[in-house]
Scaffold this motif. Structure first.
Motif, short mmCIF file in Angstrom:
data_model
loop_
_atom_site.label_atom_id
_atom_site.label_comp_id
_atom_site.label_asym_id
_atom_site.label_seq_id
_atom_site.Cartn_x
_atom_site.Cartn_y
_atom_site.Cartn_z
N GLU A 229 55.60 -3.17 -66.16
CA GLU A 229 54.58 -2.71 -65.23
C GLU A 229 55.19 -2.88 -63.84
N ASN A 230 55.88 -1.88 -63.40
CA ASN A 230 56.65 -1.93 -62.16
C ASN A 230 57.27 -0.55 -61.96
N PRO A 231 57.18 0.02 -60.74
CA PRO A 231 56.64 -0.53 -59.48
C PRO A 231 55.12 -0.56 -59.46
N ARG A 232 54.59 -1.35 -58.51
CA ARG A 232 53.14 -1.48 -58.35
C ARG A 232 52.85 -1.96 -56.93
N THR A 233 51.86 -1.32 -56.33
CA THR A 233 51.41 -1.69 -54.98
C THR A 233 49.90 -1.52 -54.93
N PRO A 234 49.25 -2.12 -53.92
CA PRO A 234 47.79 -2.00 -53.81
C PRO A 234 47.33 -0.67 -53.22
N PHE A 235 48.26 0.22 -52.82
CA PHE A 235 47.82 1.49 -52.24
C PHE A 235 48.40 2.72 -52.96
N LEU A 236 49.26 2.49 -53.96
CA LEU A 236 49.77 3.59 -54.78
C LEU A 236 49.50 3.38 -56.27
N GLY A 237 48.96 2.22 -56.63
CA GLY A 237 48.62 1.96 -58.02
C GLY A 237 49.71 1.22 -58.77
N HIS A 238 49.39 0.92 -60.03
CA HIS A 238 50.30 0.21 -60.93
C HIS A 238 50.85 1.19 -61.96
N THR A 239 52.15 1.14 -62.19
CA THR A 239 52.78 2.03 -63.15
C THR A 239 53.22 1.25 -64.38
N ILE A 240 53.39 1.98 -65.49
CA ILE A 240 53.87 1.40 -66.75
C ILE A 240 54.98 2.29 -67.28
N MET A 241 56.05 1.66 -67.76
CA MET A 241 57.11 2.39 -68.46
C MET A 241 57.30 1.75 -69.82
N LEU A 242 57.16 2.55 -70.86
CA LEU A 242 57.34 2.09 -72.23
C LEU A 242 58.72 2.53 -72.73
N GLY A 243 59.42 1.61 -73.39
CA GLY A 243 60.71 1.95 -73.97
C GLY A 243 61.89 1.81 -73.03
N THR A 244 61.78 0.96 -72.02
CA THR A 244 62.92 0.77 -71.11
C THR A 244 64.11 0.19 -71.87
N ARG A 245 65.28 0.72 -71.56
CA ARG A 245 66.51 0.18 -72.15
C ARG A 245 67.11 -0.91 -71.28
N TYR A 249 64.30 -1.62 -61.37
CA TYR A 249 63.77 -2.23 -60.14
C TYR A 249 64.52 -1.62 -58.96
N GLN A 250 63.92 -0.60 -58.36
CA GLN A 250 64.52 0.12 -57.24
C GLN A 250 64.07 -0.55 -55.94
N SER A 251 64.68 -1.66 -55.60
CA SER A 251 64.19 -2.46 -54.49
C SER A 251 64.28 -1.73 -53.15
N LYS A 252 65.34 -0.94 -52.95
CA LYS A 252 65.51 -0.27 -51.67
C LYS A 252 64.54 0.90 -51.49
N HIS A 253 64.15 1.52 -52.58
CA HIS A 253 63.25 2.68 -52.52
C HIS A 253 61.97 2.39 -53.31
N TYR A 254 61.49 1.18 -53.18
CA TYR A 254 60.42 0.71 -54.06
C TYR A 254 59.17 1.57 -53.95
N LEU A 255 58.82 2.01 -52.75
CA LEU A 255 57.55 2.71 -52.54
C LEU A 255 57.61 4.18 -52.95
N VAL A 256 58.79 4.70 -53.20
CA VAL A 256 58.90 6.07 -53.72
C VAL A 256 59.07 5.92 -55.23
N TYR A 257 57.93 5.89 -55.93
CA TYR A 257 57.94 5.63 -57.37
C TYR A 257 58.83 6.61 -58.13
N ARG A 258 58.98 7.82 -57.60
CA ARG A 258 59.72 8.86 -58.31
C ARG A 258 61.12 8.38 -58.71
N HIS A 259 61.76 7.59 -57.83
CA HIS A 259 63.11 7.12 -58.15
C HIS A 259 63.10 6.26 -59.42
N SER A 260 62.09 5.43 -59.56
CA SER A 260 61.99 4.59 -60.76
C SER A 260 61.70 5.45 -61.99
N PHE A 261 60.80 6.42 -61.84
CA PHE A 261 60.48 7.30 -62.98
C PHE A 261 61.69 8.12 -63.41
#
Length: 572
Positions: A229-245, A249-261
């Motif tokens: 359950e990451n990334p997650r913020t109080p103004f963009l919501g909480h995300t879930i990824m199932l099946g991660t290998r 954790y995209q710390s530098k671009h954390y608020l742009v969820y697209r990079h994590s997806f």
């Protein structure tokens, strides 16, 4: 975690039972939980209640949460912290939904009881009837009690397997696998997704010892798998990824969820949003991410409540989102209380299960079991008609009358109820078969609703509860919990006519998401300080002002790109 942490604290505070008596009069009683069909011992969740209302717990019950192994510092948990976590696990479960104290038994366990009379109940997920017996303890003979658990339905025989998409159960060591899988067997939960979680500052809570194949564990048809359950913020919501290998954790671009997806896609994950898309302003995140094609599901059933509004809006906008369900354990007190079923082709493995979820062959439920066919298509599939005309629809809901009273089964077309079916002579089932004209592209789904006989909604969730319970046994402010289920859609298209994405109604829905983006853009440009949470509280998803400033331009660029995607869809 805001209100969710409050729900955990509420659950811990509402236990009503006294501790096990230490009196010399306490006598040892052996409890056995047995599968009625095979005769073999089977794990289960038990409740032992005395005549005076006191609850008792077995001295050798399985140790389980609620501790999440939360580490608020910037470093992962140390070995002493792991050991401390294990020492805090408890044999006692405060089940706030059932207003009782319970425990897990691996098939045989021992409880010490004073002389008296007791009611003993055994639970095992949704597909088994509750086994209930009276027990008299008088010391005249060695006391033991066998509870035989029988099924009212067998979903795996039909190719459907239960899962919880949202469990925060720490698994820092592979040695914990056999213990956790026994716990999941007690809830008859076939796929348990154990989510490591974090926020913009670090990502090592409910830590998992491995992701990917190394983190998969399977025993007797029950699977443990790591996710996040990451990334997650109080103004963009909480995300879930199932099946991660690997952890993402995209710390530098954390608020742009697209990079994590996007990284998740490279790993083969199934991506989605938690908490019905309504909590922590998740509509903002959904507005940003839906047009990218990187979002697969939305969690729609949780905490004994549902909210289908965001999901229906997404579907009517032309985005195919699979409905999932999960407990957010330990916020929800029982793993698998809300769950979903996936129709798996062939042998159950984590990969075959994940593919079933990806394709949308699922329904969500807290008790009732659904089936749906539109012509020869099932949940998650698409029916292509050569021309407008009638289609054959068959559906049903089956339920355990011992625990659920389903009052209606509804056929939903494009978010609107078009047919309602009420209970008939057949007890425990509502079914139908009909022909209905289809004149334009859209989607069809089933939903069931009613009341549960043994569960309650806490006062803090009352605003979301669809039913008010009778006054009497429960305290003021509690409500009878609903019995709920909803299928994934069957999508219908007609050759030569506009698809759902191309319809005028979808264009109108696009404005909902577009207006969300423009509000977010205005906040980012002119009121950025409003997005910074209380950084002094390490338990929140607070985003530091520095992180907001560093990510603002990238987030604004993402808003502009997605606005262009919406406008292009609207032009089409």
């Amino acid at each position: 975690m805001g209100a969710l942490v409050g729900l955990v604290a509420f659950g811990l505070a509402c236990g009503t039972g006294a501790r096990v008596s230490e009196s010399e009069e306490a006598l040892a009683v052996r409890l056995l939980t047995v599968d009625a069909e095979s005769g073999a011992a089977t794990p289960a969740r038990l409740e032992v209640r005395g005549e005076e209302g006191t609850f008792y717990v077995a001295e050798d019950a399985l140790r389980v949460g609620p501790d999440q192994l939360i580490n608020h510092g910037d470093e992962p948990p140390s070995t002493p912290e792991l050991q401390e976590h294990l020492s805090r696990l408890s044999r006692r479960i405060n089940n706030l939904y059932m207003r009782s104290e319970q425990f897990y038994c691996a098939g045989g366990c021992q409880v010490r009881l004073p002389r008296g009379r007791y009611r003993v109940r055994a639970f095992k997920g949704l597909e088994y009837r509750v086994a209930e017996q009276e027990l008299a303890v008088d010391g005249s003979q060695p006391a033991s009690l066998e509870l035989r658990l029988s099924r009212w339905v067998n979903m795996p025989q039909q190719g459907w397997y239960s899962a919880d998409d949202h469990l925060h159960i720490p698994r820092p060591l592979a040695a914990l696998n056999s213990h956790i899988v026994t716990w999941m067997q007690a809830e008859d939960l076939h796929v348990a997704n154990l989510l490591q979680w974090g926020h913009s500052r670090h990502f090592h809570n409910a830590v998992q010892y491995a992701h990917g194949e190394a983190g998969h564990y399977q025993s007797e048809g029950h699977i443990l798998a790591s996710g996040q359950e990451n990334p997650r913020t109080p103004f963009l919501g909480h995300t879930i990824m199932l099946g991660t290998r690997e952890p993402i954790y995209q710390s530098k671009h954390y608020l742009v969820y697209r990079h994590s997806f996007e990284e998740g896609r490279r790993q083969g994950t199934v991506n989605g949003y938690a908490h019905q898309g309504t909590i922590f302003h998740a509509q903002n995140g959904l507005a940003l991410d839906l047009p990218t094609g990187l979002i697969d599901f939305l969690e729609v059933l949780q905490f004994n409540t549902v909210d289908y509004s965001v999901w229906y809006t997404a579907l009517n906008s032309g985005f195919r989102l699979v409905p999932l369900a999960g407990t957010d354990y330990p916020v929800g007190p029982i793993p698998g209380w809300e769950r979903f079923y996936a129709e798996v082709e062939g042998e159950l493995t984590f990969e075959s299960w994940l593919e079933a979820v990806r394709q949308g062959r699922v329904f969500v439920t807290n008790g009732p079991m659904l089936s749906l066919r539109v012509e020869d298509r099932g949940m998650g599939q698409e029916l292509l008609l050569p021309e407008p005309g009638p289609v054959r629809i068959e559906g049903s809901v089956r339920f355990n009358g011992q625990r659920d009273d389903v009052e209606r089964l509804e056929l939903v077309e494009n978010g609107l109820v078009v047919e309602t079916f009420l209970p008939q002579a057949e007890e425990g089932e509502i079914g139908f078969s009909l022909t209905r004209p289809v004149e334009q592209a859209g989607w069809l789904a089933l939903r069931a609703s009613g009341l549960k006989s043994d569960a309650w909604v806490p006062p803090m969730l009352m605003r979301q509860a669809p039913h008010s319970g009778p006054s009497g046994e429960q305290e003021e402010g509690w409500a009878v919990a609903p019995a709920l289920a909803h299928s994934a859609p069957v999508y219908v298209n007609i050759r030569g006519l506009p698809s759902l994405t191309e319809k005028e109604s979808a264009r109108e829905m696009m404005w909902v998401w577009l207006s969300r983006l423009r509000d977010l853009e205005h906040t980012l440009r002119h009121r950025l300080h409003e997005l910074a949470d209380d950084e002094s509280d390490p338990t929140t998803d607070a985003v530091r002002s520095e992180t907001l400033r560093q990510n603002r331009e990238a987030l604004l660029e993402a808003v502009r790109e997605v606005e262009a995607l919406y406008l292009e869809r609207m032009r089409r």
